[in-house]
Design an enzyme around this catalytic site. Structure first.
Site, PDB file in Angstrom:
ATOM      1  N   CYS A 173       1.145  -1.246  -0.023  1.00 29.02           N
ATOM      2  CA  CYS A 173      -0.040  -0.337  -0.166  1.00 29.02           C
ATOM      3  C   CYS A 173       1.259   1.250   0.010  1.00 29.02           C
ATOM      4  CB  CYS A 173      -0.837   0.043   1.255  1.00 29.02           C
ATOM      5  SG  CYS A 173      -2.419   1.328   0.956  1.00 29.02           S
ATOM      6  N   HIS A 193      -3.779  -5.049   0.421  1.00 33.51           N
ATOM      7  CA  HIS A 193      -3.635  -5.238   1.620  1.00 33.51           C
ATOM      8  C   HIS A 193      -3.079  -7.242   1.880  1.00 33.51           C
ATOM      9  CE1 HIS A 193      -3.176  -1.719   4.150  1.00 33.51           C
ATOM     10  NE2 HIS A 193      -3.972  -1.335   2.972  1.00 33.51           N
ATOM     11  N   GLU A 216      -2.071  -8.711   4.063  1.00 31.23           N
ATOM     12  CA  GLU A 216      -2.305  -9.416   5.867  1.00 31.23           C
ATOM     13  C   GLU A 216      -3.474  -9.634   5.842  1.00 31.23           C
ATOM     14  OE1 GLU A 216      -1.430  -6.533   4.010  1.00 31.23           O
ATOM     15  OE2 GLU A 216      -1.576  -4.845   5.391  1.00 31.23           O
TER      16      GLU A 216
END
Ligand code: XMP
Length: 507
Positions: free
Chosen positions: A79, A167, A169
């Protein structure tokens, strides 16, 4: 030497999540402020740049010089991390339309790129930035796009440097774990040898080295962190560890007795101190929540200090501090804040050296270590419980009688959750004794008694929480049992507030 990934934190809310995902790949990692890269550490095998609340073109945006890292270690920008590297190397980053926010799907991907190995074209990704990269530097090339973003990911030509604008994660990115695995394992070469057993081996050896023949004291709370820290230290130094478990009189029903028995069963050298009278005296007539907390905090320190210094030649204070307590968080102003609030004030007062064997672990890792150490599951899965205990669940002043009423109601609720198989589905639960009396009818008699509120929440970190959707039948049973069995309570309510804007505890 324990190899590690360094995560440079630019202030994103998901930075800790990146850390947890890397750890789930059995790879050790550390989160450090964006400008604190450990240049002298030879055990670093790769670097991840987190997201940020800033835009790269903001004046106050966090900036870092990567020249000493580039070319030496693989880098993945996530990001803001991706936008920062594109922008500072001559690319363009601009505000995006709302379409680039939230769920998106990978459209085209370069399947031959090692970062995208085994990632499915079309899979969902989570974008969460108001900006987008509209052009990349000449020596970068795009490796993935989404429906609306042409450069969703890039790599620098012939260099181990990648950027992804989504993202990986977060849970909503379907192949996020695979992408992180591609980076951490395939690209950085992690041996994936970080697990509970290896942690215990290296930590026990390190503790023996650090502590030698010194005496150590540790405050047990009944919670997972302090319990696991105690068992780990016990394995390392045995009887040189003295554990102190203070009963301030506001624990759950029979908690002091039961937990003390558990600790003794684990072979711990533990002293149980019943200081409840002292606490009740100090709390008499106090209604203000912060005053209650302060009195209990100070009382705890006094009792602990007194008991600890009965241990001859004590040199160390051990604490169950865990990683999220230690990570230095960045505020939007760029200041680094260290939030370290486990047993506040104790180390300063005691003039002892501090030993924190769990300071590098996330909560789920603490639990895994506890299991590996053979601790009983009910200790490991125990819900969080506030340090001041039931004192912050009795609104208004505290008396032994009110504590006894609350203990009974709380016991029915918690035991009920266990009996109905719901205990592990909620983050924490408890009963609050309200300073309210209401009219009821029992048999032929009119009653005028107390009301209690049941509170049960789901959460992953207590920073945010939602009220647990417990089955109506269960709530009905608990309500009936409390009103029938707990003298002095004739009304039960269920708290349906989420955090924010409410908090988990009422005080
Ligand atoms: P709140 O009420 O702020 O609680 O949503 C978040 C988490 O922290 C626990 N809590 C405390 N723990 N001392 C503690 O050790 C305290 O004074 C305290 N206050 C809240 C709470 O139970 C929840 O897990």
């Amino acid at each position: 030497m324990q190899e590690k990934i360094i995560i440079l934190d630019f202030g994103s809310q998901t930075t800790q999540l990146i850390g947890r995902r890397v750890r789930e790949l059995n790879t050790y990692c550390e989160i450090v402020p964006y400008n604190k890269f450990p240049h002298d550490d030879p055990s670093v095998i790769g670097v991840i740049l987190s997201g940020s609340p800033f835009s790269v073109y903001d004046e106050k945006a966090f900036k870092v010089d990567l020249s000493k890292i580039r070319g030496r270690l693989p880098i993945l920008g996530i990001c803001y991390g991706a936008q920062f590297m594109a922008y500072t190397n001559g690319g363009t980053v601009e505000p995006a339309g709302t379409r680039e926010y939230g769920r998106a799907h990978l459209a085209k991907i370069d399947e031959s790129n090692p970062l995208f190995k085994d990632i499915t074209p079309g899979s969902q990704v989570w974008m969460s930035h108001g900006d987008t990269i509209t052009s990349i530097p000449g020596n970068f090339h795009p490796i993935a796009s989404t429906d609306s973003v042409a450069i969703a990911a890039y790599q620098a030509n012939d260099e181990k440097l990648w950027g992804v604008q989504f993202h990986p994660e977060v849970y909503h990115t379907e192949d996020g774990t695979q992408l992180l695995k591609n980076f951490v394992v395939d690209i950085c070469g992690s041996k994936q040898d970080w697990d509970a057993a290896s942690f215990i081996d290296t930590t026990v050896a390190a503790l023996r080295e650090q502590l030698g023949d010194d005496k150590v004291v540790l405050g047990l709370s009944g919670g997972v962190d302090s319990s696991v820290a105690a068992v780990l230290l016990n394995r390392a130094i045995g009887k040189n560890l003295t554990c102190i478990f203070v009963d301030h009189g506001m624990l759950r029903k029979d908690e002091f007795k039961n937990v003390l028995r558990d600790y003794e069963g684990l072979g711990l050298n533990v002293i149980g101190v019943d200081a409840s009278e002292e606490f009740f005296t100090n709390l008499k007539g106090v209604t203000e929540p912060e005053r209650k907390r302060k009195i209990i905090g100070k009382g705890f320190i006094d009792v602990f200090d007194r008991e600890a210094h009965k241990v001859k030649d004590v040199k160390w204070l051990a604490q169950g501090t865990i990683y999220p307590d230690c990570i230095e968080s960045l505020s939007i102003t760029g200041t680094v804040i260290k939030s370290h609030h486990n047993v506040g004030g104790l180390p300063e007062k005691m003039n002892l050296k501090l030993c924190e064997p769990l300071r590098l672990l996330f909560k789920d890792e603490v639990r895994a270590v506890g299991r590996q150490l053979g601790m009983p599951e009910h200790l490991i899965k125990r819900h969080p419980f506030p340090g001041p205990g039931l004192a912050v669940r009795i609104l208004g002043d505290i008396t032994p009688e009110k504590v006894a009423v609350l203990q009974e109601a709380d016991d029915i609720f918690i035991q009920g959750l266990r009996d109905w198989g719901l205990y592990d589905q909620v983050w924490q639960a408890g009963v609050i004794l309200l300073p309210v009396q209401s009219v009821g009818v029992m048999g032929d008699e009119r009653t005028y008694e107390r009301a209690v509120a049941l509170r049960a929440v789901t959460s992953t970190d207590a920073m945010t929480a939602d009220w647990a959707r417990l089955p109506y039948d269960f709530l009905a049973k608990v309500s009936n049992d409390i009103i029938n069995k707990v003298k002095g309570v004739n009304r039960v309510t269920y708290d349906i507030s989420s955090k924010p804007p409410a908090t988990i505890e009422w005080e």
